[in-house]
Design an enzyme around this catalytic site. Structure first.
Site, short mmCIF file in Angstrom:
data_model
loop_
_atom_site.label_atom_id
_atom_site.label_comp_id
_atom_site.label_asym_id
_atom_site.label_seq_id
_atom_site.Cartn_x
_atom_site.Cartn_y
_atom_site.Cartn_z
N ARG A 162 0.83 -1.22 0.00
CA ARG A 162 0.00 0.00 0.00
C ARG A 162 0.86 1.26 0.00
O ARG A 162 0.54 2.25 -0.66
CB ARG A 162 -0.93 -0.02 1.22
CG ARG A 162 -2.07 -0.99 1.01
CD ARG A 162 -2.57 -1.66 2.26
NE ARG A 162 -3.18 -2.94 1.89
CZ ARG A 162 -4.46 -3.09 1.57
NH1 ARG A 162 -5.30 -2.07 1.67
NH2 ARG A 162 -4.92 -4.26 1.19
N LYS A 181 -9.60 -0.35 3.97
CA LYS A 181 -8.44 -0.69 4.82
C LYS A 181 -7.28 0.26 4.55
O LYS A 181 -6.91 0.47 3.40
CB LYS A 181 -8.03 -2.13 4.51
CG LYS A 181 -6.70 -2.53 5.12
CD LYS A 181 -6.48 -4.01 4.94
CE LYS A 181 -5.01 -4.38 5.10
NZ LYS A 181 -4.82 -5.84 5.03
MG MG Z 1 -2.92 -8.03 1.55
#
Ligand code: MG
Length: 456
Positions: A84, A133
């Site tokens: 991310r 998330k």
């Molecule tokens: Mg993952």
């Protein structure tokens, strides 16, 4: 007679020219909207158009028919947090100081000094939202609201984790499962009881996970509607299909692939809702939508993990299955329909590509990603801008791919594969190609040396 006619003709042409110029000015579209739809731990094969034998994804398949599908698209890590960090900054994860998975109440996270796609687009006047998330740090200075996002709604880390006992809590927080403010504040690990946050406050604890996919979708649609006349960036990072798997009642028990399939089919529904909203609001021709996942599937015996077939390996590994992801992009009128691209590209390329598309200026720091608009827009003969692509796991540079050759070195075990002949990395041909091994090893050493010297 003739000259009068000619004069009349010139005036008419001029007039039409002026009207067209005015119309063009009026019709100048606002900067394109950007939507990144990012799933968690979805396997390379877990989309209909990527070959899933059992999971049905009609909306993603339609999206691929509307746009482009990438067969050789990589995340920048085989685990969540680093992947991310890379997506949002355009850098290999160790460069931006997020080489490993973060835990609740971690004191580290993505530093505010790093420029995220949201920071960059906010500078361009975009409305920005992170829904889903996060997993780049749950201290106030690491949360999305400190990283260029106007809005945040979601869980701050993986859905199998616990809670940060020091979290800021909303006045009207909802408690479920007999939890109280005291249990939240207690320094006790309660696996899979995770908080739902709005902005920087916990609004529900623990969140009812069966609602997550649907409530993220509702929130995303509302954000799109609110900003239909304003350029926006939506980072919709679904919590599923990370385990524990939680489909809603509408999807539970429906898929031929069991619970995992239910969850993917609900994610596909979510994408369908987003695309339908864009069509209804007449935004599809001014919106780039990207679908991909953060890393490969879990290797589980209970069927709760996905499939990366025909690739080798899983999450946590630098074999292809750990990092090569299904990727689909749609931008009606800009990306030609039913295109397939097999050039090497990565999530780190989205930052510079979006900069190019929106006229934003790139940060002055080193960015590993490259502009892939020539590939995305289906330009014939466009080639990958990467001389080589690097596979980091934690801080170790374990593999490199150059063209179809891939060298992987883990604990002095040297493996060489030719992905064109052997997509499943089943035949280690290192001993037959010592020159190739040497060449690729040199690339690894060089890149790692440069990156280590420039860790921020
Ligand atoms: Mg993952």
């Amino acid at each position: 007679m003739n000259s009068i006619y000619k004069g009349y003709q010139i005036k008419t042409t001029l007039l039409i020219g002026i009207i067209l110029t005015i119309m063009r000015c009026d019709a100048t579209p606002k900067s394109p909207n950007i939507i990144i739809f990012f799933t968690d731990d979805q396997g390379y094969q877990d989309v209909g158009c990527f070959g899933s034998p059992l999971i049905k994804t009609p909306n993603l398949d339609q999206m691929a028919r509307n746009g482009i599908r990438f067969t050789d698209f990589y995340s920048a890590s085989p685990v969540c947090s680093p992947s991310r960090a890379a997506l949002l900054t355009g850098c290999y994860p160790p460069r931006v100081g997020v080489p490993e998975v973060l835990w609740p109440n971690s004191q580290t996270g993505l530093e505010q000094k790093e420029t995220t796609i949201a920071d960059m687009l906010k500078q361009q006047g975009y409305a920005t939202a992170c829904i889903g998330k996060w997993h780049l740090g749950d201290q106030p200075n690491h949360l999305p609201t400190a990283q260029g996002f106007d809005q945040y709604f979601g869980i701050p880390f993986s859905n199998d984790m616990s809670v940060n006992p020091n979290s800021k809590v909303a006045k009207h927080i909802i408690f479920n499962e007999e939890m109280t403010i005291d249990s939240l504040r207690e320094k006790k690990w309660r696996g899979s009881k995770v908080p739902l946050m709005r902005q920087d406050e916990v609004v529900e604890y623990p969140v009812n996970q069966t609602n997550l996919t649907e409530s993220y979708t509702t929130e995303a649609i509302q954000f799109i509607k609110e900003n239909k006349n304003h350029s926006f960036f939506l980072y919709l990072a679904h919590s599923m299909p990370h385990i524990p798997l939680h489909p809603s009642a509408n999807f539970k028990g429906k898929s031929a692939r069991g619970l995992y399939g239910d969850v993917i089919e609900e994610l596909d529904w979510s994408m369908g809702q987003i695309l339908k909203t864009l069509d209804e609001l007449d935004l599809a021709e001014n919106t780039l939508v990207i679908f991909t996942s953060d890393n490969g599937p879990w290797n589980l015996e209970n069927g709760h993990g996905g499939s990366a077939l025909p690739l080798r390996g899983y999450k946590f590994q630098t074999y292809e299955g750990g990092m090569r992801e299904p990727m689909i992009a749609q931008w009606k009128g800009k990306i030609p329909a039913s295109t397939v691209c097999s050039e090497i590209a990565s999530t780190i390329d989205l930052f510079p590509t979006i900069a190019e598309l929106t006229g934003a200026s790139m940060p002055k720091t080193i960015i590993d990603g490259k502009n892939i608009w020539p590939l995305l827009s289906g330009q014939k003969k466009a080639k990958s801008p990467h001389e080589a692509y690097y596979y980091y796991h934690k801080t170790s540079l374990q593999a490199v791919r150059k063209g179809n050759w891939k060298l992987r070195i883990v604990e002095e075990n040297i493996e060489l594969f030719n992905l064109k002949d052997d997509i499943s990395e089943s035949k280690n041909i290192a001993s037959q190609h010592p020159e190739k091994v040497k060449q690729l090893k040199q690339l690894i050493d060089q890149y790692d040396k440069e990156l280590s010297a420039n860790v921020r």
